[in-house]
Design an enzyme around this catalytic site. Sequence first.
Site, PDB file in Angstrom:
ATOM      1  CG  LEU A  93      -4.412   4.730   9.017  1.00 29.64           C
ATOM      2  CD1 LEU A  93      -4.587   4.455  10.719  1.00 29.64           C
ATOM      3  CD2 LEU A  93      -3.514   6.355   8.713  1.00 29.64           C
ATOM      4  CG  ASP A 143      -7.724  -0.675   1.672  1.00 29.28           C
ATOM      5  OD1 ASP A 143      -7.725  -1.916   2.620  1.00 29.28           O
ATOM      6  OD2 ASP A 143      -8.437   0.212   2.246  1.00 29.28           O
ATOM      7  CG  HIS A 171      -1.878  -1.095   1.218  1.00 33.04           C
ATOM      8  ND1 HIS A 171      -3.497  -0.336   1.686  1.00 33.04           N
ATOM      9  CD2 HIS A 171      -1.914  -2.599   0.328  1.00 33.04           C
ATOM     10  CE1 HIS A 171      -3.376  -1.642   1.843  1.00 33.04           C
ATOM     11  NE2 HIS A 171      -3.716  -3.097   1.245  1.00 33.04           N
ATOM     12  CB  ALA A 180      -8.109   4.160   9.127  1.00 36.22           C
ATOM     13  CG  HIS A 218     -13.337  -0.232   8.843  1.00 37.72           C
ATOM     14  ND1 HIS A 218     -13.957  -0.992  10.528  1.00 37.72           N
ATOM     15  CD2 HIS A 218     -12.570   0.022   8.613  1.00 37.72           C
ATOM     16  CE1 HIS A 218     -12.109  -1.410  10.167  1.00 37.72           C
ATOM     17  NE2 HIS A 218     -11.688  -0.100   9.023  1.00 37.72           N
TER      18      HIS A 218
END
Length: 204
Positions: free
Chosen positions: A79, A107, A34, A123, A111
Amino acid sequence: DKESDVFDRERLFIERVLGPLLEQFPGLRVVLEHVTTSQAVEFVLAGPDTLAATLTSHHLLLSRNALFNGGLRPHYYCLPVLKREEHREALVAAATSGNPKFFLVTDSAPHPRSVKESACGCAGIYTAHTAIELYAEGFEAAGQLPRLEGFASLNGARFYNLPANATHITLEKQSWRVPAVLRYADQELVPYGGGENLPWKLVS
């Protein structure tokens, strides 16, 4: 180091931790996951063939301006945090260069809306539902769509000494609307681009 500026932490990690580690173990195969800065891109390019990096779709498409566009946008908080436009441009150049040191990473940060839109939000940007379409958008904008297959399907396999996947997918240039929310157990999840149109669609 909590005293370090959040926008500098990737550069400092490379300088203080990763650089010395690779000098100590020169044969170690490392993937810097990342990456978000021009310094990370330069470090990987200058490093040995045992060093590679992954790039997320949202870091190719967004600079930190998106996080504060019209107010604080919690669903763009991730993040490593989004960086300046100059860093985004360096990531796009690396991803679309055809250099085998760079390859795709999704990714999956699902959440729930309730913890993203809170006083201390989590994040993470949920892009797994449309990752390949988002990469296609980024590569097309850079005029390098023919290089998407290598980045998405071949470079990573080669780095890990694995055979390329024998199956294929089909993408079409077709505008479609991303659902505003997705169900996540008994809660709602706001995906990247929720309620907006994407220019590419996975059809098979």
